[in-house]
Design an enzyme around this catalytic site. Structure first.
Site, mmCIF file in Angstrom:
data_model
loop_
_atom_site.group_PDB
_atom_site.id
_atom_site.type_symbol
_atom_site.label_atom_id
_atom_site.label_comp_id
_atom_site.label_asym_id
_atom_site.label_seq_id
_atom_site.Cartn_x
_atom_site.Cartn_y
_atom_site.Cartn_z
ATOM 1 N N PHE A 1 1.238 4.990 0.621
ATOM 2 C CA PHE A 1 0.641 6.013 1.492
ATOM 3 C C PHE A 1 1.069 7.294 0.932
ATOM 4 C CE2 PHE A 1 -1.759 3.796 4.839
ATOM 5 C CZ PHE A 1 -1.126 2.588 4.953
ATOM 6 N N THR B 1 0.766 -1.114 0.042
ATOM 7 C CA THR B 1 -0.060 0.122 -0.023
ATOM 8 C C THR B 1 0.920 1.315 -0.168
ATOM 9 O OG1 THR B 1 -1.844 -1.027 1.141
ATOM 10 C CG2 THR B 1 -1.812 1.413 1.340
#
Ligand code: PEP
Ligand code: MN
Length: 649
Positions: free
Chosen positions: A538, A536
């Site tokens: 960010f 992921t």
């Protein structure tokens, strides 16, 4: 007049044209268009157009067609955004994508009254405080206002809550008294065509709210704005407040169509006063909302803590709770209009200079979810752990809001997962929250574990909790345990908490292994995800005016990424020509995402990430030049940030 410049004009020729016009006292505004570059010029003395036409570099001269010049869209194509400082290092912006609410009593009646009302309207989301100290009343026997005493109280209340003060000026003779107290002058409906007053107030150079007279056409309103603009201020806010018609069920008739009509005629911000228009307290909220739906940049409303005792306009003054409800509804409506509601930042906001939380000396970074969430791990990855306090909020929107309001110095926002794709909500948040930029980025490898209560083993498990994505990402592992029942949780961290609270050996959670120590659980199986390539990305967000965090680990690498959001023109080939600019710049585009623009069907924001590798020049200078080129092909370009990201070339 609008002076169209030749395409091959030299810098020297352009300078000569500008100084020729300035010498003749013209106000100038250069507009760079896709086809042509023009200079809009407005002066008080007429000159022979032919004297301009023959200047080298001029391709043609077109007179501005409207009787108002400085106020017209022909003079300035982009919306004017007026900034009013609030004494706390924040500027309240009126115009553009912002929706502002100005609220307060019709008149300042006492210190207690204005302090109490200021407290309640500030708590509900007003960003400026209104209140009359000099009241232009239809009857000489009605309350005329407290005069200077009222200004003193108004300023005290405004300063206490960070609300700039709006108040009406009824005569130029009051300027010496008022100038130290007032942030925004209001010209009332009755004085809209008091041209001497307009000239004197315009010359003060401060922002002015110009109310439309109940007998004036929109053109007359704009001509009055022209008086203000030509006398010295650039900051005029137009206000529709109802006109006189044959209808007597309301105090006036709110001419809401004025909003979209003015929008195309002028670049000035437009607000609406539904209170004086409608005149009936419980009809005001509906028209306040309708104003925002019509595209207004804000509303100005009367609110009173005891309207039954008000010395003026009690019948139309909203109760504080009615105002509060309307503000909630406006929050919900604004994104539909592609706008976001302006807020006051907290007093002593930590972002003012140091970006440090004053109590703990630590940076505060907001994330969505519970302790143990992957975003919290991203925070400790990005910042040095001992320098940062993680602040949990309930939604992605709240991260953006906390950063905008100064409640958090930074926010950790997931933007993309390598398996599940984009987190669209956060792309949208970038177009909604204009005061936010990207300070950095961090990519986290998502590793899931099966967590159970102490003493449990895999063979005990009957029921598993996780976020649906957690189940999806561990499907292969779960397929080997078909008898387990799967229960959705709002996040992986809350799944861990549920198991911990149940204390049952038969329950387990799929979550990051860090949750084991947070929630007193045991790791029953590690790395149970289908695909270890589960990442992921960010981004770290901050308010625009803050310096980079000292605690950021990546701060020692040179900026290597730039992100933009771009609104293309609505025409064939628009995206193609935009991408052409990136192609010529030899930047490596790593991401291009399109998101629909709220309230504008079939129009899109393009979100662009580019690697700045191989750029010899200073990155900021390079990007500034790039933006200039992009602007030739796009309606709007916003730089979200130039930042360092580990793992990029
Ligand atoms: C007011 O704002 O209190 C006021 C007197 O408004 P208007 O000039 O629109 O009547
Ligand atoms: Mn009033």
């Amino acid at each position: 007049m609008v002076i169209v410049l030749k395409k091959d004009i030299s810098d020297g020729q352009k300078k000569d044209i500008r100084s020729f016009l300035k010498k003749h006292d013209f106000k100038l505004n250069e507009i760079v268009g896709e086809e042509d570059t023009v200079i809009a010029a407005v002066g008080k003395v007429g000159i022979d157009i032919r004297d301009v036409e023959i200047l080298p570099g001029v391709s043609g001269v077109i007179p501005i067609s409207k009787p108002y010049k400085l106020a017209s869209r022909e003079f300035k194509r982009d919306d004017t955004i007026i900034e009013v400082p609030n004494g706390r290092g924040q500027k309240i912006r009126i115009g553009g994508h912002h929706v502002v609410s100005i609220a307060g009593p019709c008149a300042v009646e006492s210190r207690e009254q204005i302090m109490e009302i200021a407290a309640s309207v500030a708590a509900s989301g007003a960003v400026m405080l209104r209140g009359g100290a000099y009241k232009p009343r239809s009857s000489p026997y009605s309350f005329q206002g407290l005069g200077e005493e009222g200004l003193v109280y108004l300023k005290e209340a405004g300063e206490k809550y960070g609300l700039p003060v709006v108040t009406e000026i009824v005569s130029e003779t009051l300027i010496p008294v008022m100038r130290d107290y007032v942030d925004v002058y209001q010209i009332g409906a009755r004085n809209m065509q008091n041209f001497d007053l307009l000239k004197k107030v315009g010359a003060l150079g401060k922002p002015v709210i110009l109310k439309r007279s109940y007998t004036a056409t929109l053109e007359e309103l704009l001509m009055s704005a022209e008086y203000l603009l030509s006398s010295g201020t650039d900051s005029v806010i137009l206000c529709e407040r109802g006109i006189r018609t044959f209808e007597h069920a309301t105090r006036n008739t709110l001419d809401l169509s004025a909003v979209p009509v003015l929008r195309s005629l002028t670049h000035l911000p437009i607000i609406v006063d539904p209170s004086h228009a409608v005149g009936i307290r419980d009809k005001v909220a509906a028209m306040g909302l309708a104003s925002v739906a019509a595209g207004a940049d804000g509303i100005i409303v009367e609110v009173h803590n005891h309207p039954e005792k008000a010395l003026s306009d009690g019948a139309q003054s909203m109760l504080p709770e009615q105002f509060d409800k309307m503000m909630h509804d406006i929050e919900a409506l604004a994104p539909v209009m592609g706008k976001s509601v302006a807020h006051i930042r907290e007093a002593n906001s930590s972002v003012v200079k140091t970006a440090q939380n004053s109590l703990s000396g630590k940076i505060v970074c907001a994330y969505s979810g519970k302790r143990g969430a992957y975003a919290e791990q991203a925070i400790t990855r990005y910042f040095d752990e001992q320098d940062v306090l993680s602040m949990s909020v309930d939604s992605f929107d709240e991260i953006f809001q906390a950063v905008t309001d100064g409640k958090a110095d930074y926010g950790m926002v997931p933007i993309e997962n390598s398996l599940a794709g984009s987190v669209y909500q956060n792309y949208d948040n970038f177009s909604r929250f204009e005061d936010v930029s990207i300070a950095g980025a961090v990519t986290l490898n998502i590793r899931h574990a099966l967590l159970g209560v102490k003493g449990a083993s895999v063979s005990d498990i009957k029921k598993v909790f996780s976020h649906p994505q957690g189940f999806g990402q561990c499907k292969k592992f779960l397929d080997a345990h078909k008898d387990w029942s799967l229960v959705d949780a709002v996040s992986t961290a809350s799944a861990a908490q549920t198991v911990s609270e149940s204390g049952l050996k038969e329950t387990a959670a799929i979550a990051s292994s860090v949750n084991a120590s947070i929630y007193g659980l045991e790791v029953l199986a590690e790395d149970i995800e289908n695909d270890p390539g589960n990442f992921t990305r960010f981004v770290v967000i901050q308010a625009n005016h803050v310096e980079k965090a000292a605690g950021a680990k990546e701060s020692n690498i040179a900026p290597n990424m730039a992100s933009f959001i771009v609104k293309t023109r609505n025409e064939p080939g628009a995206l193609y020509s935009l991408l052409g600019v990136f192609n010529e710049s030899s930047l490596n585009l790593t991401r291009l995402e399109s998101r629909p623009i709220a309230g504008q069907p079939w129009r899109y924001w393009f979100y662009v990430d580019a690697e700045l590798s191989g750029i010899k020049k200073d990155a900021a200078v390079y990007v500034e030049e790039l933006i200039k080129k992009l602007r030739l092909h796009a309606e709007e370009v916003r730089l979200l940030g130039i930042y360092a990201e580990a793992g990029r070339s």
